[in-house]
Design a protein around this motif. Structure first.
Motif, PDB file in Angstrom:
ATOM      1  N   PHE A 249       2.391   5.786  10.760  1.00 51.01           N
ATOM      2  CA  PHE A 249       3.588   5.184  10.163  1.00 51.01           C
ATOM      3  C   PHE A 249       3.223   3.965   9.315  1.00 51.01           C
ATOM      4  CE2 PHE A 249       7.083   2.076  10.560  1.00 51.01           C
ATOM      5  CZ  PHE A 249       8.030   2.769   9.822  1.00 51.01           C
ATOM      6  N   VAL A 250       2.353   3.105   9.841  1.00 49.72           N
ATOM      7  CA  VAL A 250       1.944   1.910   9.094  1.00 49.72           C
ATOM      8  C   VAL A 250       1.165   2.314   7.846  1.00 49.72           C
ATOM      9  CG1 VAL A 250       0.481  -0.147   9.210  1.00 49.72           C
ATOM     10  CG2 VAL A 250       2.053   0.363  11.066  1.00 49.72           C
ATOM     11  N   LEU A 251       0.377   3.364   7.937  1.00 52.41           N
ATOM     12  CA  LEU A 251      -0.341   3.860   6.763  1.00 52.41           C
ATOM     13  C   LEU A 251       0.632   4.340   5.695  1.00 52.41           C
ATOM     14  CD1 LEU A 251      -3.127   4.562   5.530  1.00 52.41           C
ATOM     15  CD2 LEU A 251      -2.815   6.844   6.492  1.00 52.41           C
ATOM     16  N   THR A 252       1.681   5.028   6.094  1.00 54.21           N
ATOM     17  CA  THR A 252       2.705   5.477   5.143  1.00 54.21           C
ATOM     18  C   THR A 252       3.396   4.288   4.487  1.00 54.21           C
ATOM     19  OG1 THR A 252       3.074   7.400   6.542  1.00 54.21           O
ATOM     20  CG2 THR A 252       4.754   6.921   4.898  1.00 54.21           C
ATOM     21  N   VAL A 253       3.719   3.275   5.266  1.00 52.54           N
ATOM     22  CA  VAL A 253       4.352   2.076   4.712  1.00 52.54           C
ATOM     23  C   VAL A 253       3.394   1.362   3.763  1.00 52.54           C
ATOM     24  CG1 VAL A 253       5.273  -0.195   5.311  1.00 52.54           C
ATOM     25  CG2 VAL A 253       5.962   1.799   6.598  1.00 52.54           C
ATOM     26  N   PHE A 254       2.120   1.330   4.111  1.00 59.03           N
ATOM     27  CA  PHE A 254       1.131   0.701   3.243  1.00 59.03           C
ATOM     28  C   PHE A 254       1.016   1.433   1.906  1.00 59.03           C
ATOM     29  CE2 PHE A 254      -3.241   0.156   1.692  1.00 59.03           C
ATOM     30  CZ  PHE A 254      -3.222  -1.219   1.477  1.00 59.03           C
ATOM     31  N   VAL A 255       1.143   2.747   1.910  1.00 56.96           N
ATOM     32  CA  VAL A 255       1.121   3.507   0.657  1.00 56.96           C
ATOM     33  C   VAL A 255       2.307   3.098  -0.216  1.00 56.96           C
ATOM     34  CG1 VAL A 255       1.392   5.829  -0.306  1.00 56.96           C
ATOM     35  CG2 VAL A 255      -0.201   5.436   1.567  1.00 56.96           C
ATOM     36  N   ALA A 256       3.474   2.934   0.374  1.00 54.47           N
ATOM     37  CA  ALA A 256       4.646   2.489  -0.394  1.00 54.47           C
ATOM     38  C   ALA A 256       4.422   1.078  -0.935  1.00 54.47           C
ATOM     39  CB  ALA A 256       5.893   2.525   0.480  1.00 54.47           C
ATOM     40  N   TYR A 257       3.849   0.211  -0.129  1.00 51.41           N
ATOM     41  CA  TYR A 257       3.564  -1.157  -0.564  1.00 51.41           C
ATOM     42  C   TYR A 257       2.554  -1.161  -1.709  1.00 51.41           C
ATOM     43  CZ  TYR A 257       1.677  -5.886  -0.409  1.00 51.41           C
ATOM     44  OH  TYR A 257       1.239  -7.134  -0.744  1.00 51.41           O
ATOM     45  N   ALA A 258       1.497  -0.346  -1.600  1.00 55.95           N
ATOM     46  CA  ALA A 258       0.489  -0.269  -2.661  1.00 55.95           C
ATOM     47  C   ALA A 258       1.100   0.269  -3.953  1.00 55.95           C
ATOM     48  CB  ALA A 258      -0.672   0.606  -2.205  1.00 55.95           C
ATOM     49  N   TYR A 259       2.013   1.215  -3.840  1.00 56.49           N
ATOM     50  CA  TYR A 259       2.683   1.762  -5.027  1.00 56.49           C
ATOM     51  C   TYR A 259       3.488   0.683  -5.740  1.00 56.49           C
ATOM     52  CZ  TYR A 259       5.958   4.396  -7.865  1.00 56.49           C
ATOM     53  OH  TYR A 259       6.716   4.850  -8.902  1.00 56.49           O
TER      54      TYR A 259
ATOM     55  N   PHE B  96      10.191  -2.627   4.218  1.00 56.00           N
ATOM     56  CA  PHE B  96       9.722  -3.533   5.259  1.00 56.00           C
ATOM     57  C   PHE B  96      10.770  -3.742   6.347  1.00 56.00           C
ATOM     58  CE2 PHE B  96       6.642  -4.694   1.953  1.00 56.00           C
ATOM     59  CZ  PHE B  96       5.497  -4.443   2.695  1.00 56.00           C
ATOM     60  N   ASP B  97      12.027  -3.633   6.006  1.00 55.60           N
ATOM     61  CA  ASP B  97      13.077  -3.737   7.010  1.00 55.60           C
ATOM     62  C   ASP B  97      12.992  -2.555   7.970  1.00 55.60           C
ATOM     63  OD1 ASP B  97      15.303  -5.059   8.113  1.00 55.60           O
ATOM     64  OD2 ASP B  97      16.646  -3.608   7.160  1.00 55.60           O
ATOM     65  N   ILE B  98      12.807  -1.376   7.438  1.00 63.98           N
ATOM     66  CA  ILE B  98      12.681  -0.187   8.289  1.00 63.98           C
ATOM     67  C   ILE B  98      11.419  -0.275   9.139  1.00 63.98           C
ATOM     68  CG2 ILE B  98      12.258   2.307   8.219  1.00 63.98           C
ATOM     69  CD1 ILE B  98      14.175   2.398   5.836  1.00 63.98           C
ATOM     70  N   GLU B  99      10.359  -0.817   8.569  1.00 60.72           N
ATOM     71  CA  GLU B  99       9.122  -0.953   9.337  1.00 60.72           C
ATOM     72  C   GLU B  99       9.340  -1.852  10.557  1.00 60.72           C
ATOM     73  OE1 GLU B  99       4.472  -2.252   8.812  1.00 60.72           O
ATOM     74  OE2 GLU B  99       5.912  -2.829   7.281  1.00 60.72           O
TER      75      GLU B  99
END
Length: 119
Positions: free
Chosen positions: A99-109, A71-74
């Motif tokens: 980019f937000v979709l990629t971050v959301f995948v990390a968050y969902a994981y 989230f810091d990188i986002e």
């Protein structure tokens, strides 16, 4: 070089003030040591002894650290994008959505693995 002179002067003043403050606090500060002041600060909890090679951290510690980094990188990338949004046009919008979709995948994981639950 003249354009950078004020920046260098300000940096030198800041470093000089920091060094002066630390040296003066060491020289003229109170020196009343006792056992409580020399112990490690652990929020009022008695520190537990650790093994010689160090202790093992639970995986939740690393998941929390990774989540913070994601989230810091986002935020680091979202702020400049928001400032130049008009100049980027539709290309910038599509790239940021990816980019937000990629971050959301990390968050969902992390969410799926239980990284957000505290026991």
């Amino acid at each position: 070089m003249n354009a950078y002179a004020p920046v260098l002067v300000l940096g030198a003043l800041g470093a000089g003030f920091a060094i002066f403050s630390v040296v003066m606090a060491t020289l003229i500060g109170p020196k009343r040591y006792n056992r409580a002041k020399l112990e490690a600060y652990e929020c009022g909890i008695e520190p537990t002894p650790t093994p010689a090679g160090g202790g093992r951290f639970p995986i939740k510690y690393y998941l929390t650290a990774m989540l913070f980094i994601v989230f810091d990188i986002e935020i680091v990338f979202l702020y400049p994008w928001a400032v130049t949004f008009d100049a980027l046009g539709i290309f910038g919008l599509v790239e940021m959505l990816l980019f937000v979709l990629t971050v959301f995948v990390a968050y969902a994981y992390v969410w799926r693995r239980g990284g957000l639950e505290w026991d």
